[in-house]
Design a protein around this motif. Structure first.
Motif, mmCIF file in Angstrom:
data_model
loop_
_atom_site.group_PDB
_atom_site.id
_atom_site.type_symbol
_atom_site.label_atom_id
_atom_site.label_comp_id
_atom_site.label_asym_id
_atom_site.label_seq_id
_atom_site.Cartn_x
_atom_site.Cartn_y
_atom_site.Cartn_z
ATOM 1 N N UNK A 184 -3.153 -7.724 -7.459
ATOM 2 C CA UNK A 184 -1.811 -7.779 -6.895
ATOM 3 C C UNK A 184 -0.785 -6.944 -7.641
ATOM 4 N N UNK A 185 -0.998 -6.656 -8.912
ATOM 5 C CA UNK A 185 -0.002 -5.910 -9.677
ATOM 6 C C UNK A 185 -0.423 -4.455 -9.897
ATOM 7 N N UNK A 186 -1.318 -3.951 -9.044
ATOM 8 C CA UNK A 186 -1.765 -2.581 -9.156
ATOM 9 C C UNK A 186 -0.564 -1.636 -9.072
ATOM 10 N N UNK A 187 -0.449 -0.757 -10.087
ATOM 11 C CA UNK A 187 0.733 0.112 -10.179
ATOM 12 C C UNK A 187 0.835 1.064 -8.998
ATOM 13 N N UNK A 188 -0.295 1.596 -8.521
ATOM 14 C CA UNK A 188 -0.265 2.527 -7.389
ATOM 15 C C UNK A 188 0.335 1.875 -6.148
ATOM 16 N N UNK A 189 -0.084 0.648 -5.870
ATOM 17 C CA UNK A 189 0.419 -0.041 -4.678
ATOM 18 C C UNK A 189 1.902 -0.375 -4.807
ATOM 19 N N UNK A 190 2.314 -0.763 -6.000
ATOM 20 C CA UNK A 190 3.726 -1.078 -6.211
ATOM 21 C C UNK A 190 4.594 0.172 -6.061
ATOM 22 N N UNK A 191 4.093 1.297 -6.563
ATOM 23 C CA UNK A 191 4.827 2.554 -6.383
ATOM 24 C C UNK A 191 4.865 2.930 -4.905
ATOM 25 N N UNK A 192 3.740 2.707 -4.201
ATOM 26 C CA UNK A 192 3.699 2.971 -2.761
ATOM 27 C C UNK A 192 4.693 2.116 -2.003
ATOM 28 N N UNK A 193 4.802 0.848 -2.380
ATOM 29 C CA UNK A 193 5.776 -0.050 -1.756
ATOM 30 C C UNK A 193 7.198 0.440 -2.009
ATOM 31 N N UNK A 194 7.484 0.834 -3.249
ATOM 32 C CA UNK A 194 8.820 1.340 -3.584
ATOM 33 C C UNK A 194 9.130 2.615 -2.803
ATOM 34 N N UNK A 251 -0.187 8.115 0.617
ATOM 35 C CA UNK A 251 -1.263 8.441 -0.324
ATOM 36 C C UNK A 251 -1.612 7.266 -1.230
ATOM 37 N N UNK A 252 -0.606 6.446 -1.579
ATOM 38 C CA UNK A 252 -0.841 5.346 -2.511
ATOM 39 C C UNK A 252 -1.164 4.022 -1.826
ATOM 40 N N UNK A 253 -0.616 3.803 -0.611
ATOM 41 C CA UNK A 253 -0.749 2.484 0.013
ATOM 42 C C UNK A 253 -1.328 2.494 1.424
ATOM 43 N N UNK A 254 -1.514 3.677 2.027
ATOM 44 C CA UNK A 254 -2.143 3.734 3.339
ATOM 45 C C UNK A 254 -1.170 3.891 4.488
ATOM 46 N N UNK A 255 -1.720 4.306 5.646
ATOM 47 C CA UNK A 255 -0.911 4.579 6.834
ATOM 48 C C UNK A 255 -0.330 3.298 7.414
ATOM 49 N N UNK A 256 -1.172 2.288 7.591
ATOM 50 C CA UNK A 256 -0.713 1.044 8.232
ATOM 51 C C UNK A 256 0.407 0.395 7.434
ATOM 52 N N UNK A 257 0.201 0.299 6.129
ATOM 53 C CA UNK A 257 1.210 -0.310 5.255
ATOM 54 C C UNK A 257 2.550 0.418 5.384
ATOM 55 N N UNK A 258 2.517 1.747 5.273
ATOM 56 C CA UNK A 258 3.749 2.534 5.303
ATOM 57 C C UNK A 258 4.442 2.437 6.646
ATOM 58 N N UNK A 259 3.683 2.528 7.734
ATOM 59 C CA UNK A 259 4.295 2.503 9.062
ATOM 60 C C UNK A 259 4.904 1.144 9.389
ATOM 61 N N UNK A 260 4.328 0.070 8.861
ATOM 62 C CA UNK A 260 4.917 -1.255 9.088
ATOM 63 C C UNK A 260 6.250 -1.378 8.351
ATOM 64 N N UNK A 261 6.314 -0.885 7.117
ATOM 65 C CA UNK A 261 7.579 -0.919 6.377
ATOM 66 C C UNK A 261 8.639 -0.116 7.133
ATOM 67 N N UNK A 269 2.848 -6.162 3.386
ATOM 68 C CA UNK A 269 2.954 -5.842 1.963
ATOM 69 C C UNK A 269 2.010 -6.718 1.146
ATOM 70 N N UNK A 270 1.940 -7.992 1.493
ATOM 71 C CA UNK A 270 1.065 -8.918 0.774
ATOM 72 C C UNK A 270 -0.392 -8.495 0.912
ATOM 73 N N UNK A 271 -0.794 -8.115 2.129
ATOM 74 C CA UNK A 271 -2.189 -7.701 2.329
ATOM 75 C C UNK A 271 -2.509 -6.456 1.508
ATOM 76 N N UNK A 272 -1.607 -5.491 1.522
ATOM 77 C CA UNK A 272 -1.866 -4.247 0.807
ATOM 78 C C UNK A 272 -1.959 -4.474 -0.700
ATOM 79 N N UNK A 273 -1.121 -5.372 -1.212
ATOM 80 C CA UNK A 273 -1.107 -5.614 -2.655
ATOM 81 C C UNK A 273 -2.262 -6.508 -3.108
ATOM 82 N N UNK A 274 -2.767 -7.355 -2.205
ATOM 83 C CA UNK A 274 -3.731 -8.372 -2.604
ATOM 84 C C UNK A 274 -5.164 -8.136 -2.138
ATOM 85 N N UNK A 275 -5.390 -7.143 -1.249
ATOM 86 C CA UNK A 275 -6.687 -7.102 -0.564
ATOM 87 C C UNK A 275 -7.867 -6.865 -1.496
#
Length: 310
Positions: free
Chosen positions: A151-161, A92-102, A141-147
């Motif tokens: 880069x310091x968007x809280x939603x994306x950082x929470x999604x990464x965590x 929900x916070x970072x997307x399908x592609x980002x999550x599945x790659x992690x 991770x870099x693409x999702x945070x920077x696109x």
């Protein structure tokens, strides 16, 4: 089909069914929380599992002692409820592609731990696999945070965590579940899956009150219908059938190979995600996918026994 081939086939089918769990958070109406989706999915799993195991639950449970029930409780919590709350939050916070790659790093993580069952593998043999795994994770991770330039968007950082939390929780589940399946001889893989479902459903029932009484917004009947269909679909396809296929595979393959089968989940998740978004992978996503696949292949190569000459 030989034992290894059948195990690979089961692993591929399980991955195809599990890949859908990454898309599900995109299919439910806005306002439903990850905990609500996870709770509803596993309530479905628990009810169906109880119906299926009911005729033989006395015989099966008689094979269990305190350690087995504790293991079921722990595996249900970590590998089902907690894992899917993390997955849903990350999607929900970072997307399908980002999550599945992690999550794509799971094969390496599980295989490294699994190799300890047969003797540790030196870092000298593992570093190429770890390197490509890191390239895949860092790249996506870099693409999702920077696109979008934040880069310091809280939603994306929470999604990464959350994605990293899912990686850790399912690594623990995959290793623990495979080891228990090896120990249990009087209980089939399907029976173990159904009992896991019953315990998971019990935990979900406890969580249902706070999840639905205090979480999310008010929704019209049509939204509840859509949410229910997605949750029930997940409970049947991913939990009943996907878990059953995974457990059968886990009894046919060594843990060092079990880890590699998680790759199918990642690849199917990416495929479904790209189809949902109506696009192909970006350059960075393509590099990340190739890196993850190379990481898995190199990890498999590192764990093959070396030929002794002479």
């Amino acid at each position: 089909m030989n034992k290894t081939g059948l195990g690979l086939f089961y692993g591929m089918l399980a991955g195809a069914l599990w890949g859908g769990i990454f898309l599900a958070p995109k299919l439910i109406p806005a306002g439903f929380t990850p905990l609500q989706l996870s709770t509803a999915r596993y309530l479905t799993f628990g009810v169906i599992a109880l119906v299926l195991i009911a005729p033989k639950i006395k015989r099966v449970s008689a094979q269990f002692g305190r350690a087995e029930w504790i293991a079921l409780l722990w595996l249900s919590l970590v590998g089902n409820l907690l894992y899917y709350v993390f997955i849903s939050t990350a999607v929900q916070l970072s997307g399908v592609a980002f999550t599945s790659i992690i999550i794509g790093f799971l094969p390496v993580a599980v295989t490294i731990i699994g190799s300890m069952d047969h003797g540790a593998v030196s870092l000298k043999r593992l570093w190429p696999s770890l390197f490509f795994g890191a390239v895949g994770i860092i790249g996506i991770s870099w693409q999702s945070l920077m696109h979008d330039g934040t880069p310091m968007d809280a939603r994306k950082l929470i999604g990464l965590a959350a994605a990293i939390g899912a990686l850790a929780s399912w690594t623990a589940f995959a290793v623990g579940n495979a080891r228990w399946l090896v120990r249990l001889h009087a209980v089939s893989a399907d029976e173990w899956n159904l009992l896991t479902g019953v315990v998971t459903g019990g935990i979900a029932l406890v969580l249902a009150v706070p999840a639905f009484a205090f979480g999310g917004d008010a929704h019209p009947a049509s939204d509840w219908m859509q949410f229910t269909m997605v949750a029930v679909g997940l409970g049947i396809s991913a939990s009943i059938f996907g878990n059953a296929l995974w457990n059968r595979m886990s009894r046919l393959l060594p843990l060092t190979m079990v880890g590699q089968m998680i790759l199918f989940e990642t690849l199917f998740a990416l495929l479904y995600g790209f189809l949902w978004e109506g696009r192909g992978p970006t350059l960075i996503e393509s590099v990340a996918i190739v890196s993850v696949v190379l990481s898995v292949l190199l990890c498999m190569q590192a764990h093959r026994p070396r030929k002794v000459h002479g």
